[in-house]
Design a protein around this motif. Structure first.
Motif, PDB file in Angstrom:
ATOM      1  N   PRO A   1       0.818  -1.210   0.000  1.00  0.00           N
ATOM      2  CA  PRO A   1       0.000   0.000   0.000  1.00  0.00           C
ATOM      3  C   PRO A   1       0.854   1.264   0.000  1.00  0.00           C
ATOM      4  O   PRO A   1       1.840   1.365   0.729  1.00  0.00           O
ATOM      5  N   VAL A   2       0.469   2.185  -0.860  1.00  0.00           N
ATOM      6  CA  VAL A   2       1.190   3.441  -0.997  1.00  0.00           C
ATOM      7  C   VAL A   2       0.175   4.552  -1.254  1.00  0.00           C
ATOM      8  O   VAL A   2      -0.841   4.341  -1.915  1.00  0.00           O
ATOM      9  N   ASP A   3       0.442   5.710  -0.702  1.00  0.00           N
ATOM     10  CA  ASP A   3      -0.408   6.875  -0.930  1.00  0.00           C
ATOM     11  C   ASP A   3       0.056   7.607  -2.173  1.00  0.00           C
ATOM     12  O   ASP A   3       1.255   7.816  -2.371  1.00  0.00           O
ATOM     13  N   THR A   4      -0.912   7.984  -3.031  1.00  0.00           N
ATOM     14  CA  THR A   4      -0.645   8.827  -4.188  1.00  0.00           C
ATOM     15  C   THR A   4      -1.260  10.189  -3.873  1.00  0.00           C
ATOM     16  O   THR A   4      -1.929  10.341  -2.842  1.00  0.00           O
ATOM     17  N   PRO A   5      -1.087  11.185  -4.729  1.00  0.00           N
ATOM     18  CA  PRO A   5      -1.702  12.489  -4.442  1.00  0.00           C
ATOM     19  C   PRO A   5      -3.232  12.442  -4.319  1.00  0.00           C
ATOM     20  O   PRO A   5      -3.818  13.310  -3.677  1.00  0.00           O
ATOM     21  N   ARG A  30      -5.054   5.901  -2.268  1.00  0.00           N
ATOM     22  CA  ARG A  30      -4.146   4.895  -1.715  1.00  0.00           C
ATOM     23  C   ARG A  30      -4.314   3.662  -2.592  1.00  0.00           C
ATOM     24  O   ARG A  30      -5.440   3.267  -2.907  1.00  0.00           O
ATOM     25  N   ILE A  31      -3.204   3.043  -2.992  1.00  0.00           N
ATOM     26  CA  ILE A  31      -3.260   1.908  -3.910  1.00  0.00           C
ATOM     27  C   ILE A  31      -2.375   0.765  -3.419  1.00  0.00           C
ATOM     28  O   ILE A  31      -1.476   0.965  -2.606  1.00  0.00           O
ATOM     29  N   ALA A  32      -2.636  -0.406  -3.955  1.00  0.00           N
ATOM     30  CA  ALA A  32      -1.797  -1.595  -3.750  1.00  0.00           C
ATOM     31  C   ALA A  32      -2.079  -2.530  -4.918  1.00  0.00           C
ATOM     32  O   ALA A  32      -3.104  -2.414  -5.591  1.00  0.00           O
ATOM     33  N   VAL A  33      -1.160  -3.461  -5.160  1.00  0.00           N
ATOM     34  CA  VAL A  33      -1.340  -4.445  -6.223  1.00  0.00           C
ATOM     35  C   VAL A  33      -0.953  -5.819  -5.675  1.00  0.00           C
ATOM     36  O   VAL A  33       0.013  -5.950  -4.929  1.00  0.00           O
ATOM     37  N   PHE A  34      -1.735  -6.833  -6.070  1.00  0.00           N
ATOM     38  CA  PHE A  34      -1.420  -8.210  -5.723  1.00  0.00           C
ATOM     39  C   PHE A  34      -1.646  -9.081  -6.952  1.00  0.00           C
ATOM     40  O   PHE A  34      -2.250  -8.649  -7.928  1.00  0.00           O
ATOM     41  N   THR A  35      -1.150 -10.310  -6.892  1.00  0.00           N
ATOM     42  CA  THR A  35      -1.507 -11.289  -7.911  1.00  0.00           C
ATOM     43  C   THR A  35      -2.493 -12.268  -7.275  1.00  0.00           C
ATOM     44  O   THR A  35      -2.365 -12.625  -6.102  1.00  0.00           O
TER      45      THR A  35
END
Length: 119
Positions: free
Chosen positions: A95-99, A102-107
């Motif tokens: 998880p990371v905050d963008t302007p 908040r996003i994250a990526v998984f498979t």
């Protein structure tokens, strides 16, 4: 995990590629997407009214993934990612905050990249 007010359809997409300029040209020519280049690594793309619907990013050697990722809306990215991992998914982008979100990526268990987004 996903309340009724969240539709079960993507809210955003990213295309991560080793040649972002080429990809922008390709999709502009194919779909007529307007492009708002933010910097050398990322451009917003969207519909005719100028609202961004996704982005095209430059994948570097440390990029967490290459390819197309659809981001699905959730109330809590961290909780949804933890649930995905409990169900057999594998974290690709913590998880990371963008302007703007908040996003994250998984498979998923089959190796498909899936994004999570909360605003």
């Amino acid at each position: 995990m996903t309340p009724p007010e969240h539709p079960h359809r993507p809210a955003w997409f990213d295309i991560s590629t080793p040649d972002a300029a080429r990809a922008r040209r390709f999709y502009q020519d194919l779909f007529g997407w307007p492009s708002n280049v933010l910097d050398d690594t990322y451009a917003l793309v969207g519909d005719a009214d100028g609202r961004p619907a996704g982005g095209i990013g430059q994948a570097g050697p440390d990029s967490p993934y290459v390819g197309f990722v659809a981001y699905f809306p959730v109330d809590d990215v961290d909780a949804a990612l933890a649930r995905a991992e409990q169900l057999g998914g594998t974290r690709v982008l913590a998880p990371v905050d963008t302007p703007v979100s908040r996003i994250a990526v998984f498979t998923d268990p089959d190796g498909n990249h899936v994004g999570l987004i909360s605003r």
